[in-house]
Scaffold this active site. Structure first.
Site: not given
Length: 588
Positions: A48, A505, A23-26, A21
């Site tokens: 992930d 997400t 924001g790693k992917t963004s 939650g």
């Protein structure tokens, strides 16, 4: 390019890590686009299990290198840990199937069914990406959304004595089976670990939010990775509310002050790292246009325009607690990814039930949870404790060492002790404590704040394994029996509440969790959408836009995913203490 520190002279490998939650992917996707736009050949890799890289870009990616056609020089790959684990098991078990007795083969498969196998197998999949294989020779930068854990790396650094220990058949604890497949590729693994630890080639970016609990957890990650040689780390504080939004909005001003207070109390080990702050954006981070704006701090000029979003009356948390209270007793489990507020909501529900005069046991299996801080006091009818993973694990370790370790020599005992430091050991120990608590729910309410999604699913998997073992050994003449899994599957005994945020997400991950639970025969009872801007009145232009964006996600939850749902508004003050928790849950 950008003035961000973590992107200053970037090395070949960039790893983004942090709790759910944040924001790693963004950030990983935005970084990949930035480097590709600057003329570099880039490969973006997600390890992930709940990867949504494909959704962020609006295309299907999967377990093969896929060109992102809208971004020249960018390709992406999503490694499926479960598929990797199955391939890993097949590679180990295949040669002995039909050679060894079926009971022995089944025993090997059981050893390879745990979390550690999945963890090691995923690392096995992307090891080639770290060792300059032909697959990645054409790329200037390889960006990983989710870094390998400290435990995985420590396993791969284990001495060659493991092979002797395995060959002699002395070990049967949690990670010995998974390690059996490592020997043939030890040189490649060593090269991969060396690449991770080489600051000229690799950089770890710790992603956090300006929240005290999140920053404490990131500090633990920093220390764990530093202890095993991964010292080149950067810190990114994501989603910071700009001070400019606070002038006409009391809620925005309160959030800003809360974030500044968290930063001021940041653990010392983090304050020494190079740090960037990324401001909160008014839009969902899906699609190229949004991602290209993520790393830019400029906010739109609203030209003095007045903004107001009026709170929308969604179903409240009190409507759910009214239904729960009718049962008189039962197990209430709050589940979801990290950072969505499960601890606070578990405390609010428990306090509400206790306020009605009902006996309640509030507990958590989340090592990062802070129930005592959230309650900040005691009340009648409410017992509070936590399943301490460290205490339960140490108790379990001592029992194994006194039994299985009693007849080992010094070398064997040392290796067994290393094995017992694995996450698998913790899962087994926590499960045993969890099973004890489940039995209480026939007489009172047991409200359980569980660990983040991945850990929770492992815990439930352990429950399922126990259930299957009981059924296998059960005397057919015994008609009435119950296992923890049977209680979890019984809606009259257990209510699962999925906690999420009104963002793309978190809703996607909660939907994936719901699908996993359904495959295990467990039907979630309700969803709770926490910290909703749409459920409160705001005047900040940025928060007004976020409130409008939330409506799509709330509609998705209410019309597609949830049987029951509630929306909890974003609050000016954190709900700490019994009185504020009662207000949050709808009690007078």
């Amino acid at each position: 390019m950008t003035k961000l520190k973590f992107l200053n002279q970037p090395p070949r490998f960039l790893f983004f890590t942090g709790k759910g939650g944040v924001g790693k992917t963004s950030l990983a996707c935005a970084t990949a686009i930035t480097l590709a736009d600057a003329g570099h050949q880039v490969l973006l890799v997600s390890t992930d299990p709940a990867s949504n890289v494909g959704q962020v870009f609006g295309i299907t990616i999967g377990n093969q290198v896929t060109a992102i056609t809208a971004v020249p020089r960018l390709a992406a790959l999503e490694i499926d840990p479960q598929a990797a684990a199955q391939a890993y098991r097949d590679r180990i078990v295949g040669p002995v199937r039909g050679v060894l007795p079926d009971t022995v083969v089944k025993g090997i498969e059981e050893q390879l069914s745990g979390a550690c196998t999945t963890e090691i197998a995923a690392f096995d999949e992307f090891t080639a990406l770290l060792t300059d294989s032909a697959l990645t020779a054409d790329y200037d930068h390889i960006i990983f959304d989710t870094a390998p854990t400290g435990h995985t790396i420590r396993l791969l650094q284990l001495p060659g004595a493991w092979s002797d220990f395995l060959a002699e058949g002395k070990g049967d604890a949690s990670c010995l089976g998974p390690l059996a497949g490592l020997e043939k590729q030890r040189a490649q693994y060593k090269a991969a670990v060396d690449a991770l630890a080489d600051s000229e080639r690799s950089r770890l970016i710790l992603v956090a939010r300006a929240q005290q609990a999140t920053l404490r957890e990131v500090a633990r990650t920093h220390e764990e990775l530093t202890a095993i040689g991964l010292t080149k780390q950067f810190l990114v504080i994501n989603g910071m509310l700009p001070q400019a939004e606070t002038s006409r909005d009391p809620l925005a001003a309160a959030i800003f002050q809360r974030e500044q207070k968290a930063l001021a109390a940041m653990p010392e080990v983090l304050s020494q790292l190079p740090c960037d702050q990324i401001v909160l954006k008014p839009f969902n981070l899906v699609g190229l246009t949004a991602l290209r704006k993520l790393l830019i701090d400029a906010s739109p000029d609203e030209g003095g325009k007045e903004f107001t979003h009026t709170a929308i009356p969604f179903p409240s948390l009190s409507s759910l607690t009214d239904e729960i209270a009718k049962d008189g007793c039962g197990l209430i489990m709050l589940m979801g990814k990290g950072g969505v507020g499960k601890t606070t909501l578990a405390a609010a529900i428990a306090v509400n039930l206790a306020h009605r005069g009902l006996p309640v046991h509030l507990t958590t299996s989340d090592p990062a949870a802070h129930l005592s801080e959230t309650l900040s006091g005691a009340m009648a009818n409410l017992a509070v404790d936590r399943i301490d993973p460290h205490m339960e694990t140490e108790r379990y370790r001592q029992r194994v060492l006194q039994t299985k370790g009693a007849h080992l020599d010094a070398k064997g005992r040392a290796l067994l002790e290393e094995d017992l430091r694995s996450p698998c050991t913790e899962e087994i120990a926590v499960f045993q404590a969890f099973s004890r608590i489940i039995r209480e729910a026939g007489k009172k309410f047991v409200v359980m704040d569980t660990a983040p999604t991945g850990h929770t699913l492992l815990l439930l998997d352990a429950t399922g394994a126990y259930h299957r073992e009981v059924i296998k050994q059960m005397d057919p003449s015994i008609v009435h029996y119950s296992t923890p899994m049977m209680q979890l599957q019984n809606p009259k005994q257990t209510k699962i509440l999925l906690v999420t945020l009104a963002e793309t997400t978190p809703v996607l991950e909660a939907a994936n969790l719901q699908a996993d639970l359904r495959r295990a025969g467990i039907e979630p009872w309700a969803w709770i959408i926490n910290n909703s801007v749409a459920a409160t009145t705001v005047h900040s232009p940025l928060l007004c836009q976020r409130a409008n964006n939330e409506l799509v996600e709330i509609e998705t939850v209410s019309s597609i995913h949830a049987q029951h749902y509630a929306v909890v508004p974003l609050l000016k003050e954190e709900p700490v203490g019994v009185r504020k928790l009662l207000e949050l849950s709808g009690s007078n």
